[in-house]
Design a protein around this motif. Structure first.
Motif, short mmCIF file in Angstrom:
data_model
loop_
_atom_site.label_atom_id
_atom_site.label_comp_id
_atom_site.label_asym_id
_atom_site.label_seq_id
_atom_site.Cartn_x
_atom_site.Cartn_y
_atom_site.Cartn_z
N ASP A 28 8.64 8.05 11.71
CA ASP A 28 7.93 7.75 12.94
C ASP A 28 6.47 7.44 12.58
O ASP A 28 6.08 7.53 11.41
CB ASP A 28 8.07 8.89 13.95
N SER A 50 11.23 -0.04 16.39
CA SER A 50 11.75 1.30 16.67
C SER A 50 12.33 1.92 15.40
O SER A 50 12.68 1.23 14.45
CB SER A 50 12.83 1.24 17.75
N ILE A 52 15.30 3.57 15.15
CA ILE A 52 16.72 3.26 15.00
C ILE A 52 16.93 1.82 14.55
O ILE A 52 17.75 1.55 13.67
CB ILE A 52 17.50 3.55 16.31
N SER A 77 14.02 16.06 19.98
CA SER A 77 14.47 14.67 20.20
C SER A 77 15.99 14.57 20.09
O SER A 77 16.50 13.81 19.25
CB SER A 77 13.80 13.75 19.17
N THR A 79 18.28 13.11 21.86
CA THR A 79 18.83 11.77 22.08
C THR A 79 18.66 10.92 20.84
O THR A 79 19.59 10.23 20.41
CB THR A 79 18.15 11.09 23.29
N LYS A 80 17.49 10.98 20.23
CA LYS A 80 17.22 10.20 19.01
C LYS A 80 18.11 10.69 17.87
O LYS A 80 18.61 9.88 17.09
CB LYS A 80 15.74 10.31 18.62
N LYS A 81 18.36 11.99 17.80
CA LYS A 81 19.25 12.53 16.77
C LYS A 81 20.65 11.96 16.95
O LYS A 81 21.30 11.55 15.98
CB LYS A 81 19.28 14.05 16.81
N GLU A 83 21.49 9.14 18.36
CA GLU A 83 21.45 7.71 17.99
C GLU A 83 21.49 7.56 16.48
O GLU A 83 22.16 6.68 15.95
CB GLU A 83 20.20 7.05 18.56
N GLU A 116 7.61 4.15 15.98
CA GLU A 116 8.28 5.18 16.79
C GLU A 116 7.32 6.29 17.19
O GLU A 116 6.61 6.82 16.35
CB GLU A 116 9.46 5.76 16.00
N THR A 118 8.52 9.07 18.90
CA THR A 118 9.39 10.19 19.22
C THR A 118 9.22 11.26 18.16
O THR A 118 9.32 10.96 16.96
CB THR A 118 10.87 9.73 19.27
N ALA A 121 11.30 11.91 14.51
CA ALA A 121 12.19 10.76 14.26
C ALA A 121 11.94 10.26 12.84
O ALA A 121 11.24 9.27 12.62
CB ALA A 121 11.96 9.66 15.29
#
Length: 131
Positions: A28, A50, A52, A77, A79-81, A83, A116, A118, A121
């Motif tokens: 990030d 980003s 991802i 995070s 959600t990011k994990k 993804e 990023e 987040t 990340a």
């Protein structure tokens, strides 16, 4: 001009020079990068590129044997994990502390800094072999 794959010459070069068990980090915008490690700074502005998107692009050219992520990503995070895990099918994921992840950056061949914003990340990718 290169027709396919990663167009960024620094990333392309680093991946082509990786040997078995060499590591790169995709980070990030806030991860500290050791001075002795190659910094490939892609961060243009918040979210661009980003995390991802950058991981997916690197995975098109890099054989990954293991991935390391910080346990703090689960709570900060989730959600990011999710993804990240989704774009790493079949790759063993080792969960370590954020401090351990930062320590691994000292061994990395390069850190690719994204835009990023987040928390946590970051991922360390360990190179495998294609044979």
């Amino acid at each position: 001009m290169k027709k396919i794959g990663i167009l960024n010459s620094e990333i392309s070069r680093v991946i082509s020079e990786l040997g078995h068990m060499d590591m790169i980090v995709i980070a990030d915008a806030g991860l500290p990068i050791p001075l002795h490690v190659k910094r490939i700074d892609l961060a243009l502005k918040e979210g661009i590129p980003s995390f991802i998107e950058t991981v997916e692009t690197v995975l098109q050219e890099m054989c990954v044997e293991n991935a390391y992520l910080a346990q703090e990503m689960e709570s900060a995070s989730p959600t990011k994990k999710g993804e990240l895990i989704a774009v790493l099918p079949g790759v063993p994921i080792k969960v370590i502390t954020h401090e351990e992840l930062k320590a691994l950056t000292h061994q990395a061949k390069a850190v690719i800094r994204t835009g990023e914003f987040t928390s946590f990340a970051n991922v360390v990718l360990e190179a495998g072999v294609i044979f």
